[in-house]
Design an enzyme around this catalytic site. Structure first.
Site, mmCIF file in Angstrom:
data_model
loop_
_atom_site.group_PDB
_atom_site.id
_atom_site.type_symbol
_atom_site.label_atom_id
_atom_site.label_comp_id
_atom_site.label_asym_id
_atom_site.label_seq_id
_atom_site.Cartn_x
_atom_site.Cartn_y
_atom_site.Cartn_z
ATOM 1 N N LYS A 257 0.831 -1.214 0.000
ATOM 2 C CA LYS A 257 0.000 0.000 0.000
ATOM 3 C C LYS A 257 0.856 1.251 0.000
ATOM 4 O O LYS A 257 0.552 2.223 -0.681
ATOM 5 C CB LYS A 257 -0.952 0.013 1.202
ATOM 6 C CG LYS A 257 -2.105 -0.947 1.013
ATOM 7 C CD LYS A 257 -3.179 -0.759 2.066
ATOM 8 C CE LYS A 257 -4.276 -1.792 1.886
ATOM 9 N NZ LYS A 257 -5.172 -1.904 3.015
ATOM 10 N N LYS B 154 -6.058 -10.702 -6.315
ATOM 11 C CA LYS B 154 -7.053 -11.000 -5.273
ATOM 12 C C LYS B 154 -8.310 -10.148 -5.487
ATOM 13 O O LYS B 154 -8.202 -8.967 -5.788
ATOM 14 C CB LYS B 154 -6.398 -10.654 -3.925
ATOM 15 C CG LYS B 154 -7.182 -11.019 -2.706
ATOM 16 C CD LYS B 154 -6.464 -10.549 -1.461
ATOM 17 C CE LYS B 154 -6.639 -9.050 -1.249
ATOM 18 N NZ LYS B 154 -6.284 -8.587 0.103
ATOM 19 N N LYS C 292 -12.110 -5.158 -2.009
ATOM 20 C CA LYS C 292 -13.090 -4.079 -1.945
ATOM 21 C C LYS C 292 -12.561 -2.851 -2.671
ATOM 22 O O LYS C 292 -13.313 -1.952 -3.007
ATOM 23 C CB LYS C 292 -13.381 -3.719 -0.484
ATOM 24 C CG LYS C 292 -14.100 -4.817 0.276
ATOM 25 C CD LYS C 292 -14.535 -4.331 1.667
ATOM 26 C CE LYS C 292 -14.370 -5.393 2.731
ATOM 27 N NZ LYS C 292 -13.378 -5.072 3.749
HETATM 28 P P1 TYM Z 1 -10.508 -7.267 5.360
HETATM 29 O O1 TYM Z 1 -11.608 -6.368 5.763
HETATM 30 O O2 TYM Z 1 -9.591 -6.840 4.258
HETATM 31 O O3 TYM Z 1 -11.065 -8.695 4.946
HETATM 32 C C1 TYM Z 1 -11.940 -9.407 5.797
HETATM 33 C C2 TYM Z 1 -11.697 -10.906 5.653
HETATM 34 O O4 TYM Z 1 -11.924 -11.344 4.302
HETATM 35 C C3 TYM Z 1 -10.782 -12.063 3.820
HETATM 36 N N1 TYM Z 1 -10.627 -11.784 2.387
HETATM 37 C C4 TYM Z 1 -10.504 -12.732 1.449
HETATM 38 N N2 TYM Z 1 -10.488 -14.075 1.523
HETATM 39 C C5 TYM Z 1 -10.363 -14.761 0.357
HETATM 40 N N3 TYM Z 1 -10.262 -14.151 -0.850
HETATM 41 C C6 TYM Z 1 -10.279 -12.805 -0.973
HETATM 42 N N4 TYM Z 1 -10.197 -12.224 -2.163
HETATM 43 C C7 TYM Z 1 -10.410 -12.029 0.215
HETATM 44 N N5 TYM Z 1 -10.483 -10.697 0.465
HETATM 45 C C8 TYM Z 1 -10.607 -10.571 1.794
HETATM 46 C C9 TYM Z 1 -9.618 -11.504 4.629
HETATM 47 O O5 TYM Z 1 -8.533 -12.410 4.651
HETATM 48 C C10 TYM Z 1 -10.243 -11.322 5.987
HETATM 49 O O6 TYM Z 1 -10.277 -12.535 6.704
HETATM 50 N N6 TYM Z 1 -6.971 -6.710 8.815
HETATM 51 C C11 TYM Z 1 -8.242 -7.342 8.545
HETATM 52 C C12 TYM Z 1 -9.329 -6.993 9.531
HETATM 53 C C13 TYM Z 1 -8.996 -7.247 10.971
HETATM 54 C C14 TYM Z 1 -8.960 -8.507 11.612
HETATM 55 C C15 TYM Z 1 -8.667 -8.223 12.978
HETATM 56 C C16 TYM Z 1 -9.128 -9.806 11.174
HETATM 57 C C17 TYM Z 1 -8.740 -6.292 11.908
HETATM 58 N N7 TYM Z 1 -8.556 -6.882 13.127
HETATM 59 C C18 TYM Z 1 -8.553 -9.247 13.905
HETATM 60 C C19 TYM Z 1 -8.990 -10.830 12.106
HETATM 61 C C20 TYM Z 1 -8.709 -10.556 13.457
HETATM 62 C C21 TYM Z 1 -8.707 -6.898 7.173
HETATM 63 O O7 TYM Z 1 -8.348 -5.877 6.675
HETATM 64 O O8 TYM Z 1 -9.646 -7.691 6.637
#
Ligand code: TYM
Length: 354
Positions: free
Chosen positions: A134, A217, A220
């Protein structure tokens, strides 16, 4: 309940039923960074959450503080936060059985993040690939310190709840490794304080790819909307996106990630949404063209997301009730989180206010 080798060792679970006390802890979250979740979030994470929520004492947060690392319109951020929570519930996360809350409602999260930042190396945080990607994409002037410390806040989220398992997609693996390192480091310096969490990553569905660019990937924040399937899109829009998904010129429906990334990605989505095995789907479409295959997948997408979308929109029609549910769940989250934070403050020698 199945017995788990990593069953919880902490006694800070209150109030709760006996069930909650004996169950191992699960924690996960998503950023409210768009109006809708995308299919990667749903298949990579939310489906696992739904399946695991009854076997664990589960905590699911909408991580709004993390979302602040991107520019946000304040009114839109509030709306996206509600929309994300509504989609959790609509997808089957039960707020009476799991603790579903908004991260900023529990002040212990940024408080513990500060403490953890004091034991995180600058180089260690700089090695996080999501930060590197990023910051390279946006440049040093736009990259905030918050984006740099993002994984430390995520570690705080997880460690506050004495978490045993963290179900996520594979892009979060490195962040959970950092979380484990920080927990072990703190425990070694100050005595056993944190449970060291394990990531749970469903290998087959750990990474769902963009429909137009099937080596990137699904995300969003993808550049083109045509490659992303949104949970809250009108089903006819999603069906069209499936019909236009990039494939190849071979014309046979078979899984080959290297040579046929588009078709392989569609097969993974198809299998995940229908609970079928990939070879069975390959057999069904043997000798038939991609058109038929895509029609079948479009139907599966509409069948799965149609009801989720309807339920989410219904919940969003009554924001006051949704806010009430979130507040109640935040109370339970805060009790657990504050117990951990108090122990941490004692262990590191902060003079407590009497
Ligand atoms: P975020 O909001 O980017 O994504 C949420 C969850 O969706 C999964 N994910 C995917 N899995 C498979 N294929 C994809 N294309 C794909 N895009 C997203 C992500 O792996 C995630 O599980 N940092 C985290 C949020 C967070 C978090 C936490 C997660 C903050 N604190 C504590 C677990 C525990 C994030 O940005 O997820």
């Amino acid at each position: 309940m199945t017995t788990r080798p990593w069953s919880s060792t902490t006694a800070s679970v209150e109030p709760g039923t006996l069930d909650q006390v004996t169950k191992a802890r699960l924690y996960s979250g998503m950023q409210p960074s768009a109006d809708s979740l995308q299919v990667g979030n749903y298949i990579g994470a939310l489906m696992q959450w739904r399946d695991l929520q009854d076997s664990y004492d589960a905590f699911f947060s909408v991580v709004d503080l993390h979302a602040l690392t991107q520019p946000n319109d304040p009114a839109e951020l509030r709306e996206k936060t509600r929309r994300t929570a509504a989609q959790y519930i609509a997808a089957g996360i039960e707020p009476s059985r799991s603790t579903l809350y908004v991260q900023s409602h529990v002040a212990a999260h940024p408080e513990l993040a500060w403490i953890l930042s004091t034991i995180t190396g600058f180089g260690e945080a700089g090695r996080m690939t999501q930060f590197k990607d990023k910051s390279q994409r946006y440049g040093a002037d736009v990259t905030s310190v918050g984006l740099f410390t993002y994984p430390i806040l995520m570690a705080a989220d997880i460690l506050l709840y004495q978490t045993n398992i963290v179900p996520v997609g594979d892009d979060q693996k490195q962040h959970i490794e950092l979380t484990r390192d920080l927990a072990e480091r703190f425990n070694a310096r100050y005595g056993e304080t944190f449970t060291v969490p394990m990531p749970v990553i469903q290998q087959d569905t750990a990474r769902i790819y963009d429909l137009q660019n099937p080596t990137a990937k699904m995300s969003k924040s993808a550049e083109s909307d045509a490659g992303t399937l949104w949970l809250l899109d009108d089903p006819s829009v999603s069906a069209k996106k499936v019909m236009r998904a990039v494939t190849d010129s071979e014309g046979s429906v078979r899984y080959d990630r290297e040579n046929k990334p588009g078709v392989s990605n569609l097969l993974v989505i198809y299998a995940a949404l229908t609970g079928r095995q990939i070879p069975a789907i390959e057999d069904e479409y043997a000798g038939r063209g991609y058109g038929d295959f895509k029609k079948g997948l479009a139907e599966a997408v509409v069948n799965e997301f149609g009801p989720v979308r309807a339920r989410a929109l219904e919940l969003l029609d009554d924001p006051a009730e949704l806010d009430r549910v979130l507040a109640k769940n935040a109370d339970r989250a805060a009790e657990v989180a504050n117990a951990t934070l108090n122990t941490v403050y004692d262990r590191i020698g902060l003079l407590r206010r009497r």
